[in-house]
Design a protein around this motif. Structure first.
Motif, PDB file in Angstrom:
ATOM      1  N   GLU A 109       0.806  -1.231   0.000  1.00 58.22           N
ATOM      2  CA  GLU A 109       0.000   0.000   0.000  1.00 58.22           C
ATOM      3  C   GLU A 109       0.836   1.277   0.000  1.00 58.22           C
ATOM      4  OE1 GLU A 109      -3.085   0.128   3.052  1.00 58.22           O
ATOM      5  OE2 GLU A 109      -3.543  -1.964   2.626  1.00 58.22           O
ATOM      6  N   THR A 110       1.995   1.234   0.657  1.00 59.06           N
ATOM      7  CA  THR A 110       2.778   2.470   0.780  1.00 59.06           C
ATOM      8  C   THR A 110       3.864   2.588  -0.285  1.00 59.06           C
ATOM      9  OG1 THR A 110       4.347   1.457   2.303  1.00 59.06           O
ATOM     10  CG2 THR A 110       2.426   2.525   3.285  1.00 59.06           C
ATOM     11  N   GLU A 111       3.823   1.687  -1.283  1.00 61.51           N
ATOM     12  CA  GLU A 111       4.860   1.744  -2.319  1.00 61.51           C
ATOM     13  C   GLU A 111       4.647   2.908  -3.280  1.00 61.51           C
ATOM     14  OE1 GLU A 111       7.590  -0.139  -2.622  1.00 61.51           O
ATOM     15  OE2 GLU A 111       7.118  -1.316  -0.843  1.00 61.51           O
ATOM     16  N   CYS A 112       5.756   3.365  -3.828  1.00 64.99           N
ATOM     17  CA  CYS A 112       5.788   4.497  -4.766  1.00 64.99           C
ATOM     18  C   CYS A 112       5.054   4.162  -6.073  1.00 64.99           C
ATOM     19  CB  CYS A 112       7.259   4.790  -5.052  1.00 64.99           C
ATOM     20  SG  CYS A 112       7.589   5.985  -6.334  1.00 64.99           S
ATOM     21  N   CYS A 113       4.409   5.170  -6.687  1.00 66.75           N
ATOM     22  CA  CYS A 113       3.690   4.988  -7.948  1.00 66.75           C
ATOM     23  C   CYS A 113       4.629   4.943  -9.153  1.00 66.75           C
ATOM     24  CB  CYS A 113       2.684   6.121  -8.148  1.00 66.75           C
ATOM     25  SG  CYS A 113       3.462   7.726  -8.469  1.00 66.75           S
ATOM     26  N   GLY A 114       5.836   5.473  -8.969  1.00 65.24           N
ATOM     27  CA  GLY A 114       6.804   5.487 -10.064  1.00 65.24           C
ATOM     28  C   GLY A 114       6.955   6.818 -10.765  1.00 65.24           C
ATOM     29  N   ALA A 115       6.046   7.743 -10.520  1.00 63.69           N
ATOM     30  CA  ALA A 115       6.031   9.003 -11.281  1.00 63.69           C
ATOM     31  C   ALA A 115       7.374   9.745 -11.320  1.00 63.69           C
ATOM     32  CB  ALA A 115       4.932   9.933 -10.751  1.00 63.69           C
ATOM     33  N   PRO A 116       8.105   9.846 -10.205  1.00 62.05           N
ATOM     34  CA  PRO A 116       9.346  10.629 -10.275  1.00 62.05           C
ATOM     35  C   PRO A 116      10.390  10.048 -11.229  1.00 62.05           C
ATOM     36  CG  PRO A 116       8.689  10.285  -7.986  1.00 62.05           C
ATOM     37  CD  PRO A 116       7.849   9.375  -8.828  1.00 62.05           C
ATOM     38  N   SER A 117      10.240   8.778 -11.618  1.00 66.48           N
ATOM     39  CA  SER A 117      11.219   8.193 -12.539  1.00 66.48           C
ATOM     40  C   SER A 117      10.865   8.437 -14.008  1.00 66.48           C
ATOM     41  CB  SER A 117      11.339   6.686 -12.294  1.00 66.48           C
ATOM     42  OG  SER A 117      11.800   6.439 -10.991  1.00 66.48           O
ATOM     43  N   VAL A 118       9.680   8.997 -14.259  1.00 62.26           N
ATOM     44  CA  VAL A 118       9.294   9.292 -15.645  1.00 62.26           C
ATOM     45  C   VAL A 118      10.280  10.322 -16.212  1.00 62.26           C
ATOM     46  CG1 VAL A 118       7.542  10.368 -17.118  1.00 62.26           C
ATOM     47  CG2 VAL A 118       6.858   8.762 -15.340  1.00 62.26           C
ATOM     48  N   GLY A 119      10.721  10.071 -17.412  1.00 59.95           N
ATOM     49  CA  GLY A 119      11.662  11.007 -18.032  1.00 59.95           C
ATOM     50  C   GLY A 119      13.109  10.601 -17.793  1.00 59.95           C
TER      51      GLY A 119
END
Lengths: 178, 295
Positions: free
Chosen positions: B191-201
């Protein structure tokens, strides 16, 4: 960005900058880097490490401790951290791992190693205040959506407050991209 | 108790996530929270922290100084903005040398950071200012027919030293707010895992793998929808859901709702006013379930 990276090479004494760790001790975020005893909690809890063959926060911390300045600052994996701060919260030694990585990225950026996305966002902020180039159409659409007008940035004032910061000088010079 | 805030929209919401803003403004107004617009805007600073910590500090402090001039606390919809503004507020308040250094910069824009305002994310305002009891009372259509999964995202939880709002290892605030409107908040793995957005790009592959992992866990829990309170998490799961399905040969069809959309439905606000049509993944089965139950 390519994900192949050699981290297991033999380390040559000539690569080691013994002063590097003392520089890091003085920078906000990496003051506690010497407390790291390589337990690996950061890497085992890192969501990015689960899907990357190369990104290992523990390795980055060790490289920095050892003084492998060039190797760590030129490392492409440095830019993979998602800044979720799980490592920072779970480090049993209180090392702010994500902040150490941010310090290292800042040092890389000072050398002119800046991934393109950050240059785009920095320029957009200088021009409009916003990190993205929001199309006029979208700004005008707000009225029909029942939203108030979007506050604007003050580009002139922003440039004044940010002038002289090395990073902005670097992007103006159009330095190399990581 | 303060019920008037300066609303700080951030960059991602006006750029790509207007449904969040539309629904948040609707529910906040109905719950008696008055919003005042920022007179001038600049990015909170977070996107530039990786390349210049100093630039981040200045950008954040500018916003805090503008809020101080208005004499109003800040409400943000984006946890990234909330986290950054909270952190810089705390850092500058405790470190006078740093405050002086940043103020010498702000002087160029006739601004000064004094440390007189507070920053809250909408979830915190709902929990602390409005309160669960008042939210329960505002519900006219309890969503008892819905079982959903919540995703708080990283920056409202960590680093705990600066955020100190919910329990980062076992967050309960969003769950409590979901249960307050009658729906069930399901437990699921990660549940508390990162969505991944900051790695986009930087690495789209890593970013999408992270989002896929989360969607798999949410699907396994048989959730009817995923509920977010962050524009970036929402982009990862809603905007990118189809792309992830195609890329990894998966089928989800999981609608991704902004919490204020769900809250608005329970408060009896019509779906059209809550911008359900702006969602990329079709949420009509959620609306159908809610409407059928009401009959």
């Amino acid at each position: 960005m390519a994900e192949t990276e050699k981290t297991k090479d033999v380390i040559k004494a000539s690569e080691i900058d013994s002063k590097f760790k003392y520089e890091l001790l003085k920078m906000p975020g990496s003051e506690k880097i010497l407390r790291c005893f390589q337990c690996g909690t950061c890497t085992s809890d890192c969501p990015v490490a689960r899907f990357s063959d190369a990104y290992r926060p523990r390795t980055i911390i060790r490289m920095a401790q050892l003084g492998l300045r060039d190797r760590v600052l030129n490392s492409e994996t440095l830019w993979l951290c998602a800044a979720c701060f799980t490592c920072t919260d779970r480090c049993p030694q209180g090392v702010e791992v994500a902040s150490v990585i941010r310090v290292l990225r800042n040092l890389a950026a000072e050398k002119g190693i800046i991934p393109a996305i950050f240059k785009e966002q920095a320029n957009s902020i200088l021009n409009s205040g916003y990190a993205y180039n929001i199309p006029e159409l979208k700004i005008k659409k707000r009225e029909s959506q029942g939203l108030p007008p979007l506050p604007r940035g003050n580009s002139e004032s922003l440039r004044k407050t940010l002038q002289g910061i090395k990073f902005f000088d670097n992007i103006k010079k159009g330095s190399s991209t990581a | 108790m303060s019920s008037k805030y300066l609303i700080f929209l951030g960059c991602a919401i006006p750029y790509r996530v207007s449904a969040y803003e539309i629904s948040a403004r609707k529910v906040l107004a109905k719950l008696g929270i008055e919003l005042v617009e920022m007179p001038e805007f600049n990015c909170c600073g977070l996107p530039l922290d990786p390349v210049s910590h100093e630039a981040m500090l200045i950008l954040a402090a500018r916003n805090l100084a503008i809020a101080e001039q208005q004499g109003l606390n800040i409400l943000t919809l984006c946890p990234g903005c909330a986290g950054t503004l909270k952190k810089v507020n705390a850092l500058l308040k405790k470190d006078k040398a740093l405050k002086d250094q940043i103020n010498s910069r702000l002087k160029e824009a006739d601004l000064e950071f004094k440390g007189t305002v507070e920053v809250k994310h909408i979830l915190q305002v709902l929990m602390e200012d409005v309160g669960v009891e008042k939210i329960k009372k505002a519900v006219v259509k309890p969503l008892t027919m819905l079982k959903v999964a919540e995703h708080v995202g990283c920056h409202l939880l960590r680093p705990k030293e600066y955020i100190g709002f919910d329990n980062p290892e076992d967050p309960h605030v969003l769950k409590t707010l979901i249960e307050a409107i009658g729906a069930t908040s399901l437990d699921y793995i990660g549940e508390t895992e990162c969505c991944g957005a900051p790695s986009v790009g930087v690495s789209d592959k890593v970013a999408l793998e992270l989002a896929r992992e989360k969607l798999n866990h949410v699907k396994k829990a048989s959730a009817q929808a995923l509920v977010t309170i962050c524009p970036f998490c929402h982009i990862m799961f809603d905007t990118n859901e189809l792309r992830i399905e195609r890329m990894f040969n998966e089928t989800y069809g999981i609608p991704v709702l902004h919490y204020p959309q769900l809250l608005g439905l329970a408060m009896g606000i019509p779906a059209e006013e809550l911008a359900f049509n702006e969602l990329r993944v079709d949420a009509s089965k959620i609306l159908k379930a809610v409407n059928e139950d009401a009959k």
